[in-house]
Design a protein around this motif. Structure first.
Motif, PDB file in Angstrom:
ATOM      1  N   PRO A   1      20.780  -5.252 -19.503  1.00  0.00           N
ATOM      2  CA  PRO A   1      21.353  -6.452 -18.541  1.00  0.00           C
ATOM      3  C   PRO A   1      22.931  -5.856 -18.476  1.00  0.00           C
ATOM      4  O   PRO A   1      23.651  -5.091 -19.505  1.00  0.00           O
ATOM      5  CB  PRO A   1      21.422  -7.769 -19.480  1.00  0.00           C
ATOM      6  N   PRO A   2      23.766  -6.191 -17.492  1.00  0.00           N
ATOM      7  CA  PRO A   2      24.872  -5.517 -17.112  1.00  0.00           C
ATOM      8  C   PRO A   2      25.870  -5.934 -18.188  1.00  0.00           C
ATOM      9  O   PRO A   2      26.865  -4.853 -18.614  1.00  0.00           O
ATOM     10  CB  PRO A   2      25.464  -6.148 -15.817  1.00  0.00           C
ATOM     11  N   ALA A   3      26.011  -7.053 -18.792  1.00  0.00           N
ATOM     12  CA  ALA A   3      27.008  -7.282 -19.939  1.00  0.00           C
ATOM     13  C   ALA A   3      26.495  -6.697 -21.127  1.00  0.00           C
ATOM     14  O   ALA A   3      27.513  -6.659 -22.084  1.00  0.00           O
ATOM     15  CB  ALA A   3      27.063  -8.897 -19.961  1.00  0.00           C
ATOM     16  N   GLU A   4      25.561  -6.117 -21.279  1.00  0.00           N
ATOM     17  CA  GLU A   4      25.279  -5.473 -22.444  1.00  0.00           C
ATOM     18  C   GLU A   4      25.524  -3.986 -22.498  1.00  0.00           C
ATOM     19  O   GLU A   4      25.079  -3.438 -23.593  1.00  0.00           O
ATOM     20  CB  GLU A   4      23.892  -5.979 -23.051  1.00  0.00           C
ATOM     21  N   VAL A   5      25.732  -3.449 -21.390  1.00  0.00           N
ATOM     22  CA  VAL A   5      25.970  -1.896 -21.266  1.00  0.00           C
ATOM     23  C   VAL A   5      27.231  -1.759 -21.924  1.00  0.00           C
ATOM     24  O   VAL A   5      28.115  -2.685 -21.696  1.00  0.00           O
ATOM     25  CB  VAL A   5      25.786  -1.514 -19.794  1.00  0.00           C
ATOM     26  N   ASN A   6      27.158  -0.695 -22.517  1.00  0.00           N
ATOM     27  CA  ASN A   6      28.633  -0.289 -23.416  1.00  0.00           C
ATOM     28  C   ASN A   6      29.803  -0.266 -22.289  1.00  0.00           C
ATOM     29  O   ASN A   6      29.591   0.654 -21.333  1.00  0.00           O
ATOM     30  CB  ASN A   6      28.679   1.032 -23.958  1.00  0.00           C
ATOM     31  N   PRO A   7      31.001  -0.974 -22.318  1.00  0.00           N
ATOM     32  CA  PRO A   7      31.753  -1.154 -21.132  1.00  0.00           C
ATOM     33  C   PRO A   7      32.489   0.370 -20.867  1.00  0.00           C
ATOM     34  O   PRO A   7      32.861   0.582 -19.871  1.00  0.00           O
ATOM     35  CB  PRO A   7      32.734  -2.091 -21.545  1.00  0.00           C
TER      36      PRO A   7
END
Ligand SMILES: [Zn+2]
Ligand SMILES: [Zn+2]
Length: 219
Positions: free
Chosen positions: A142-148
């Motif tokens: 999920p997008p918010a769990e990808v390393n920023p």
């Protein structure tokens, strides 16, 4: 640092776009919820469309954004960037999804139909899809769990590069709006469920004024 503080910090990259745009970006990130590649591209496209039409971020209901992304593809977030930058929001019914799966928007003024289409250059779309963020998304993260960190550099670049490096602008043209009904300011209580309903959405069933779900009629 919490998520909101982090969003505030990286929004500083948008200050090159002009006064106040860093604050709009910060608000966009808070509402959108995560860093990604498509939202900032929509943001840039929306901002440039306003600039070309010589108009401001929409405070009322006077322009419409026709966004070409849609559903069932990897970059639907683009539409959020468009709505946050232009102020043509979902709630105001000022953004329509054309669902072509393309990274472009047509912004049109209701008063005279003056319009422009702004699109993202193919290289910029390809670069977004070639990045680490997209490969993580592809394998289901999920997008918010990808390393920023996987998207941060690309995000800052998207938000700070000159318009002509990433965007394409059409000639100004006239968009023909179809006439639409005036909004209703009258409210009525449904005689079945008792909930308040906009008058123009009420139906009559067996002599009673009822809301659409209680009427079981189609919309
Ligand atoms: Zn996103
Ligand atoms: Zn009802």
């Amino acid at each position: 640092m919490n998520r909101f503080e982090y969003f505030k910090e990286i929004s500083g990259s948008a200050s090159v776009l002009g006064e106040g745009w860093d604050r709009v970006l910060e608000a966009s990130l808070i509402v959108h919820g995560h860093l990604c590649g498509a939202m900032p591209l929509g943001f840039r496209v929306g901002r440039l469309a306003l600039k070309v039409l010589g108009t401001e971020r929409e405070p009322n209901m006077s322009k419409v954004a026709f966004v070409e992304t849609g559903v069932f593809h990897a970059a639907g977030c683009f539409a959020d960037g468009v709505q946050f930058a232009t102020g043509c929001t979902y709630g105001k019914d000022l953004i329509k999804k054309l669902d072509y799966g393309k990274w472009a928007v047509t912004l049109a003024l209701k008063k005279d139909g003056k319009a422009v289409r702004v699109s993202v250059r193919p290289e910029a779309v390809e670069a977004m899809f070639a990045g680490k963020f997209m490969s993580e998304r592809k394998r289901g993260v999920p997008p918010a769990e990808v390393n920023p960190e996987f998207i941060l550099e690309g995000f800052k670049k998207t938000i700070s590069r000159p318009d002509e490096e990433i965007l394409e602008v059409s000639k100004i043209f006239t968009y023909n709006f179809s006439p639409t009904p005036k909004p209703s300011f009258n409210i009525v209580k449904c005689e079945v469920c008792g909930e308040m309903t906009a008058e123009n959405k009420m139906r009559i069933k067996e002599g009673k004024k009822v809301c659409l779900p209680c009427s079981e009629y189609g919309v």
